[in-house]
Write a protein that holds these residues in place. Structure first.
Motif, PDB file in Angstrom:
ATOM      1  N   LEU A 210       0.731  -1.195  -0.054  1.00 50.09           N
ATOM      2  CA  LEU A 210      -0.274  -0.045   0.100  1.00 50.09           C
ATOM      3  C   LEU A 210       0.915   1.483   0.055  1.00 50.09           C
ATOM      4  O   LEU A 210       0.635   2.298  -0.636  1.00 50.09           O
ATOM      5  N   ARG A 211       2.079   1.157   0.760  1.00 55.69           N
ATOM      6  CA  ARG A 211       2.791   2.564   0.716  1.00 55.69           C
ATOM      7  C   ARG A 211       3.416   2.638  -0.741  1.00 55.69           C
ATOM      8  O   ARG A 211       3.400   3.738  -1.235  1.00 55.69           O
ATOM      9  N   ALA A 212       3.985   1.544  -1.213  1.00 54.24           N
ATOM     10  CA  ALA A 212       4.314   1.590  -2.510  1.00 54.24           C
ATOM     11  C   ALA A 212       3.379   2.048  -3.480  1.00 54.24           C
ATOM     12  O   ALA A 212       3.747   3.060  -4.381  1.00 54.24           O
ATOM     13  N   ILE A 213       2.223   1.751  -3.610  1.00 55.54           N
ATOM     14  CA  ILE A 213       1.186   2.302  -4.498  1.00 55.54           C
ATOM     15  C   ILE A 213       1.115   3.770  -4.231  1.00 55.54           C
ATOM     16  O   ILE A 213       0.894   4.558  -4.939  1.00 55.54           O
ATOM     17  N   GLY A 214       0.913   4.020  -3.017  1.00 58.07           N
ATOM     18  CA  GLY A 214       0.927   5.420  -2.358  1.00 58.07           C
ATOM     19  C   GLY A 214       1.929   6.223  -2.917  1.00 58.07           C
ATOM     20  O   GLY A 214       1.719   7.369  -3.398  1.00 58.07           O
ATOM     21  N   GLU A 215       3.081   5.834  -2.922  1.00 58.07           N
ATOM     22  CA  GLU A 215       4.340   6.536  -3.193  1.00 58.07           C
ATOM     23  C   GLU A 215       4.036   6.728  -4.971  1.00 58.07           C
ATOM     24  O   GLU A 215       4.704   8.097  -5.431  1.00 58.07           O
ATOM     25  N   GLY A 216       3.609   6.035  -5.643  1.00 59.26           N
ATOM     26  CA  GLY A 216       3.328   6.305  -7.050  1.00 59.26           C
ATOM     27  C   GLY A 216       2.288   7.520  -7.065  1.00 59.26           C
ATOM     28  O   GLY A 216       2.617   8.470  -8.160  1.00 59.26           O
TER      29      GLY A 216
END
Length: 428
Positions: free
Chosen positions: A208-214
């Motif tokens: 979820l954090r990786a997607i949010g960083e995108g």
């Protein structure tokens, strides 16, 4: 480490050419498989249920697409392509086994469609990044053109043989043939395909954090945000115009189903030619050219409103030509402009926007065509597309990426430096 000087020119790059061949054959297998899936569905259930089966992979793909983008930015791209291709083979073999042992059923077809949709969600974002791993930046437009051309040739070939294949051997033969084509892809990935240019990888992080960083990168980077939004809306005019509007135009004019097939073939042939042109021609300013072509495409959509077969056929050719060329150019702009560590995630965001908005665009086109007029629907959708592309053209930062990367210049007042700055401004 591979260097630019050790990579052959695109015209002599046998490794990449071989990849296009095996991928095109696989695309043909996919097209034949989709026809078999649709045909078997209508034999087992009503048209409405069959439509749901064919579309069953769309929602799972949309749900997993953002995960696929994060995976593409985190892990080795070749490994991702290998794993997802192997998963597709397992889905096809499982479908064959169940069909032989227990018989064909709607449930089996729906599970197979969902399995393919999930594989697509992981495969496609990784595939977006592949060109940047394989070819020099100067060759990205040629790579995009060749990729589009091989995919369309494969789809056309598969569609042409799909009906006869399912009539001859049913679902199991189509699935077996598609599995064989994917085994060819697996073999090429294992033996021949090698990544040449490393790209920075995303640091390990919760999904979820990786997607949010995108999304965070998209929010804070204006040029990338405008480019992604623009690309997300490209198909929202041409998709309904060709998928629904063209059929309504043929029906209203009483031209017959054969004419509809011919018009769709003109679009496909035009797209093939447009993509093929980009293999040999590498313009210095691809983004402005692509957006200009899409302005023309919007005007061609407007002209579909005229109930004249010659004008409609010409418009279909223009739509195909501009779509094929612009797709290749904008692929190069996208992969060159987006920060490498975010390429997979932003590619998935762009694709997700297209997938989620397309049903609404189709419904809106149908509502306008039924409530106002078909000519009004063509005019609104085509006109909005042209306006959107004109806006993109006026956004200089989006239109700026050039085929030859711009390099910093040393300050100074020498005649050579001034001349170099003038050349740079003209190019960039």
């Amino acid at each position: 480490m591979t260097t630019t000087s050790t990579v052959p020119p695109f015209a002599r790059d046998r490794m990449v050419h071989g990849w296009f061949v095996v991928k095109g054959v696989s695309d043909a297998g996919d097209a034949a498989w989709i026809i078999a899936l649709a045909w078997t569905s209508v034999q087992l259930a009503s048209p409405a249920v069959a439509g749901l089966v064919v579309a069953a992979g769309t929602l799972p793909r949309a749900a997993a697409l953002l995960v696929g983008g994060a995976v593409a930015d985190r892990f080795d791209v070749r490994r991702i392509l290998t794993v997802t291709t192997a998963a597709r083979v397992l889905v096809l073999l499982g479908t064959i086994a169940v069909a032989v042992l227990a018989g064909e059923s709607i449930a089996l077809l729906a599970v197979a469609a969902i399995g393919f949709g999930l594989c697509d969600a992981i495969f496609e974002p990784a595939a977006v990044t592949l060109g940047r791993h394989l070819v020099r930046e100067d060759d990205l437009s040629a790579y995009g053109g060749a990729s589009q051309t091989s995919a369309r040739l494969g789809a056309m070939t598969g569609a042409a043989i799909g009906g006869g294949l399912v009539a001859f051997g049913g679902l199991t033969v189509s699935a077996a043939l598609n599995a064989i084509t994917y085994l060819g892809v697996l073999g090429y990935l294992a033996v021949a395909l090698r990544l040449r240019f490393p790209m920075p990888r995303m640091d390990p992080a919760p999904m979820l954090r990786a997607i949010g960083e995108g999304f965070g990168h998209l929010r804070t980077t204006r040029t990338t945000r405008t480019l992604v939004i623009t690309l997300s809306g490209l198909n929202l005019a041409v998709g309904p115009a060709l998928g629904l509007g063209l059929a309504l135009r043929v029906r209203d004019a009483e031209w017959g189903a054969g004419t509809l097939g011919l018009l769709q073939a003109l679009v496909a042939c035009g797209a093939l030619v447009g993509g093929a042109v980009m293999i040999r021609w590498q313009p210095h300013r691809p983004a402005p050219l692509a957006f200009t072509l899409l302005v023309v495409q919007g005007l061609a959509i407007v002209l579909l409103a005229m109930p004249t077969v010659l004008v409609t056929a010409t418009s279909c050719v223009v739509i195909g030509l501009t779509a094929g060329a612009a797709s290749a150019l904008l692929y190069a702009v996208f992969v060159r402009s987006v920060a490498p560590q975010f390429l997979g995630r932003l590619g998935s965001i762009q694709r997700l926007g297209d997938d989620c908005l397309m049903p609404a665009a189709m419904a809106t086109f149908g509502a306008v065509a039924g409530g106002v007029s078909l000519a009004g629907a063509f005019g609104i959708f085509g006109g909005m597309m042209s306006v959107l592309m004109v806006v993109a053209l006026t956004r200089s930062r989006v239109a700026a990426p050039a085929a030859t990367p711009c390099r910093p210049l040393a300050t100074g007042a020498t005649t050579g430096a001034r001349r170099e700055r003038r050349d740079l401004r003209r190019r960039c």
